[in-house]
Enzyme design. Structure first.
Site, PDB file in Angstrom:
ATOM      1  N   ASP A   1       0.867  -1.163   0.000  1.00 24.09           N
ATOM      2  CA  ASP A   1       0.000   0.000   0.000  1.00 24.09           C
ATOM      3  C   ASP A   1       0.912   1.223   0.000  1.00 24.09           C
ATOM      4  O   ASP A   1       2.091   1.144   0.365  1.00 24.09           O
ATOM      5  CB  ASP A   1      -0.926  -0.013   1.226  1.00 24.09           C
ATOM      6  N   TRP A   2       0.372   2.354  -0.418  1.00 22.62           N
ATOM      7  CA  TRP A   2       1.205   3.540  -0.635  1.00 22.62           C
ATOM      8  C   TRP A   2       1.772   4.037   0.695  1.00 22.62           C
ATOM      9  O   TRP A   2       1.068   4.599   1.521  1.00 22.62           O
ATOM     10  CB  TRP A   2       0.379   4.604  -1.335  1.00 22.62           C
TER      11      TRP A   2
END
Length: 925
Positions: free
Chosen positions: A402-403
């Site tokens: 995930d970012w």
């Protein structure tokens, strides 16, 4: 984000200086002037300076000079990239690569054959940056001792900065083994880091393209330039379908597939290689701020729906990213909190939906979550990313972060996380290179991750050969309308108030700002810029076409903290003069979003007070809800004769709502989550959102309807509930074991539409194991199907229950098991509306655990070989008589056998137990 490239020369320097508007720009332009003074020995008009402005903020410049003088009209010799200065705060946005691409285009336009640059010895950041653009060491240094890098401009490789599009020269994909073998270590490591916010890293010299990825699960949030992952900046227009919390209520796998296909087509049109979705985390707490982005509280329903969506998207040659893996069930402290949950609960509740999609649809990527699981970050958890995902489920594709989810990049690579997004600005690359060179990370692990990135690029290239229909914006809007219609749930309809008669007498009062200003999606990374937007007010007015007057009153200000007396007065006046009042209520956008959890399940007080005031002057009230997460209805639903749960219905939700209210379509949505009477009844009370960095999943298996059933709690509306404008009868249930070895069971019944109009019923099958040796929920959804019938029509419905429908995770054996015995098979219209039931007997598995000296006497007695041996060895001793007593012997039977051997007078020795264990271990199982 729009980039403006400005060519700066001595002739136009003054006009460039006029661009200064901020101190940062002042410093930037001053540096340009200083560099021009340094290059005073260059001929007039050379070199060229290129400055990049992004939102008026400069991030770098390039100065290019010729290495021969005087310059010939057509340059065929090498060009020299003299300087590239990148502001590291913006490097992740890809502007540096865009600058180089512009220079490459300039060089090629003048016939240049190569481009040179240089970097200092040991400068890992610039080295990795240039390597990702396809530069390779020339083998020498410049007069300052810097390493000279060369980019060959005579090859047919994609240009620097190119992103995958349908016009990208793909051939037949990548020869992954060949490319991997030709990559340098630095290039392999560079592949494991994003190029910018939304793009993967390209290796131009070997034809490895940069892939564009995009949010979101219910519509594209594509940002071609710049980027953010919180929905704070703009994006390309795209169809906004109903978010997950709404479309899950359709229980319609075919619809999910068709929506997926549309998302895939739009992805192809925008050059997107991977769509970041769907999100399939369980709805553990109704207050999770991101619940609108997740499907259900039930893993079987979530898994089936997500599998269909993934198959639809990927049929168009576009990948998906299944997220967020795993146990990401809250926004509070989401980057650091540890979800402390036992393995059986993980296996039976929080992992099965992921397993179903991975094994059934093979998503191109899986996205790890931010949080920790039992103290270990998901991004660096080898049990999660390798043991479970790859070794047990057979996933052989890419895991992306995930970012911003990566904690320690070297540990993440070792655990099985292949790609870090967005770009780490060189930090992750340096960490991995240092770990390999120091011997703390095996180069083979880097190769493994790089191979998966290359495989993703290969799939994306080959995906471009899939023929897809062009995007039809109108057709996609119509599909969004169908999806919204199928997603709304009719919770109550006392006295058949709905559907409204378009030809009826009296006016229709439409009350509530959300009828005019629709709330149609959640906030955060999934926020879509819709191609159009329908409001319920406009749709109702158009549909009624003057046959009935429509009177609108706003009633409230959506984000106001308190009510507005004037607006309430207008609403009361409109309602008192109308035949029926349609009251649109819901959660303000600021009340639920990615990034934080909700503080209450209740509707805003001002809206509830408005409803009471309207109901006091008009008994014919219909409430239409707009909310992403579940809300309480018990405090106010007595004011309404009908309630339509509209969730967030996407860009066509207004038209779909009008269709449902006027009977153009029949309500067919069914709740994908339970609506409790009170927030205090939900299973996470006292264990959400946690404390001191930990959240304890103390409810175990009992989330959603499993909890409410186990505690015999009343609910406002149960899981699976939803009314129609017609009625259905169930008859003729049969349950047959067609494959005892599986076991595989077939469920058949007849469903009849007993009403006066066509409609669609969702048949739900629940399985109960009432005599299990472990605690099991009262019942669990194991199959479902939809059947559409005309008035009076009947149809036979068949459903299949496979092995997992009856299994539980055996923690001692470490595997799924079916325990022999009698199971209940219940068929109904909701979890609490069981219409038919039957039983089925299954043989089950051999669950005898391997015996050890530490096994209890009870376990020895229960063993088919160990039991007879122990009975014989104990003979008619006093211990044998004590242990045979059903009540008093219970304490002794719970003692490990090896400890009993040490008690005075026990007739079996420790040595004899050891011999028996070895003999039993040698017997075939």
């Amino acid at each position: 984000m729009t980039l403006t490239l400005r060519q700066i020369t001595a002739a136009n320097l003054e006009s460039v200086l006029a661009l200064r508007t901020t101190p940062e720009q002042e410093r930037f332009v001053s540096s340009v002037a200083d560099s021009m003074e340094e290059a005073a020995d260059c001929p007039e008009g050379n070199p060229w300076y290129r400055a990049v402005y992004a939102d008026e903020l400069p991030v770098g410049f390039v100065m290019v000079s010729w290495d021969v003088e005087p310059r010939p009209p057509d340059i065929n010799g090498p060009w020299f990239l003299w300087k590239l200065l990148i502001d590291h705060r913006h490097q992740h946005q890809g502007h540096g690569r865009e600058v180089v691409r512009q220079v490459v285009d300039l060089v090629r336009a003048h016939g240049g054959t190569e481009l040179l640059t240089s970097h200092g010895q040991g400068e890992g950041g610039p080295a990795g940056f240039y390597a990702r653009l396809g530069f390779t060491p020339r083998g020498d240094t410049d007069p300052d001792g810097e390493i000279i890098l060369r980019l060959d401009l005579t090859t047919d490789h994609p240009p620097v900065g190119a992103v995958m599009t349908d016009t990208h020269p793909t051939g037949q994909g990548l020869d992954v083994p060949r490319v991997l073998a030709e990559l340098t270590l630095e290039e392999r490591v560079s592949l494991l880091d994003g190029e910018d916010f939304w793009r993967t890293t390209a290796i131009e010299r070997l034809g490895v393209p940069s892939l564009l990825v995009s949010d979101g699960p219910h519509g594209l949030r594509t940002q071609q330039e710049g980027g953010d992952h919180l929905g704070l900046t703009g994006s390309e227009p795209a169809t906004c379908f109903p978010p997950a919390s709404a479309i899950a209520s359709s229980w319609d796998t075919d619809l999910m597939r068709r929506v997926g296909e549309a998302l895939g087509r739009e992805s192809r049109a925008l050059g997107v290689s991977v769509l970041l979705g769907p999100g399939i985390n369980m709805k553990r707490s109704p207050l999770c701020g991101r619940n609108f982005e997740y499907l259900s509280e039930d893993p079987h329903l979530a898994g089936e729906l997500a599998t269909a969506l993934v198959m639809g998207v990927q049929s168009q040659g576009v990948g998906t990213s299944l997220k967020h893996f795993a146990a990401n069930n809250q926004e509070t402290d989401r980057m650091t909190v540890s979800a402390d949950v036992d393995e059986r609960t993980l296996r039976e509740i929080y992992l099965p939906a992921f397993e179903r999609v991975v094994t059934g649809a093979r998503p191109w990527t899986v996205m790890c979550s931010y949080n920790r699981i039992n103290g270990v970050y998901a991004s660096e958890d080898p049990w999660l990313l390798t043991t479970v995902l790859r070794e047990e489920w057979g996933f052989d594709d890419l895991v992306v972060s995930d970012w911003g989810a990566v904690n320690r990049r070297d540990a993440a690579v070792a655990a099985g996380l292949d790609l870090e997004m967005p770009s780490s600005s060189g930090g992750g690359t340096r960490t991995v290179l240092d770990a390999v060179r120091s011997g703390t990370l095996a180069e083979a692990e880097v190769d493994r991750a790089a191979e998966r990135v290359l495989t993703l690029a290969d799939r994306a290239l080959r995906g471009l050969t899939v023929q897809v229909d062009p995007v039809d914006v109108d057709a996609h809007h119509a599909l969004a309308r169908d999806a919204a219609t199928a997603s709304a749930v009719l919770l109550k309809n006392d006295g058949g108030l709905l559907p409204l008669d378009p030809e009826g007498a009296g006016s229709v009062a439409v009350i509530g700002e959300m009828a005019r200003t629709p709330r149609y999606q959640g906030a955060g990374s999934s926020q879509v810029n819709p191609t159009r937007l329908d409001s319920a007010l406009d749709a109702l007015t158009t549909s009624l076409g003057g046959r009935r007057d429509v009177v609108f009153a706003a009633g409230y200000v959506v984000d106001a903290d308190s009510g507005d007396e004037a607006l309430v007065g207008e609403a009361v006046a409109a309602a008192s003069a109308a035949d029926v009042a349609l009251v649109f209520l819901g959660l303000p956008p600021s009340w639920e979003s990615e990034g934080y959890d909700r503080s209450t399940m209740d509707l805003p007080t001002a809206q509830v007070e408005l409803l009471g005031a309207v109901a006091a002057v008009n008994p014919r009230v219909v409430v239409v809800l707009s909310n992403g997460g579940a809300v309480t209805v018990a405090p106010w639903q007595h004011h309404a004769r009908a309630v339509l749960e509209g969730w967030l219905l996407g860009q066509a939700g207004g038209s779909a709502t009008a269709d449902l209210l006027l009977g153009v379509t029949d309500p067919s949505g069914r709740l994908a989550e339970t609506l409790p009477v009170r927030y205090e009844d939900n299973p996470t009370i006292g264990a959400f959102p946690g404390e001191h960095g930990h959240v304890r999943y103390g409810e175990g298996l009992l989330i959603g309807y499993r909890w409410y059933d186990a505690h015999r709690l009343p609910v406002s509306y149960p899981f699976g509930h939803g009314l129609s404008y017609t009625t259905f009868a169930y008859t003729g249930l049969t349950v047959d074991v067609v494959d005892p070895a599986g076991p595989r069971t077939e469920v058949r019944l007849t469903v009849t539409n007993t009403g006066t109009r066509a409609g669609t019923e969702t048949v739900q099958v629940y399985v109960a194991d009432r005599h299990a040796s472990v605690y099991r929920p009262d019942q669990e959804l194991r199959s479902f199907t939809r059947v559409s019938l005309d008035a009076g029509e009947s149809a036979e419905v068949g459903l299949v229950l496979d092995r997992r429908a009856f299994a539980f995770w055996h923690t001692a054996l470490g595997r799924w098991v079916v325990e022999g015995g009698t199971f209940d098979v219940r068929v109904g219209a909701s979890s609490r509306d069981v219409r038919l039931s039957a039983t089925v007997d299954l043989e089950g598995d051999d669950l005898a655990p391997p015996l050890t000296p530490d096994s209890t006497a009870d376990q020895w007695f229960a063993h088919p070989e160990g039991g007879p041996w122990l009975h014989q060895a104990m003979g008619d001793s006093e211990f044998a008589r004590l242990m045979a007593d059903p009540r008093n012997g219970e304490m002794l039977r719970a003692v490990p056998l090896v400890r009993l051997t040490r008690m005075p007078g026990f007739p079996v020795t420790e040595e004899e137990v050891g011999v028996a264990v070895r003999r039993l271990q040698q017997q075939p199982s």
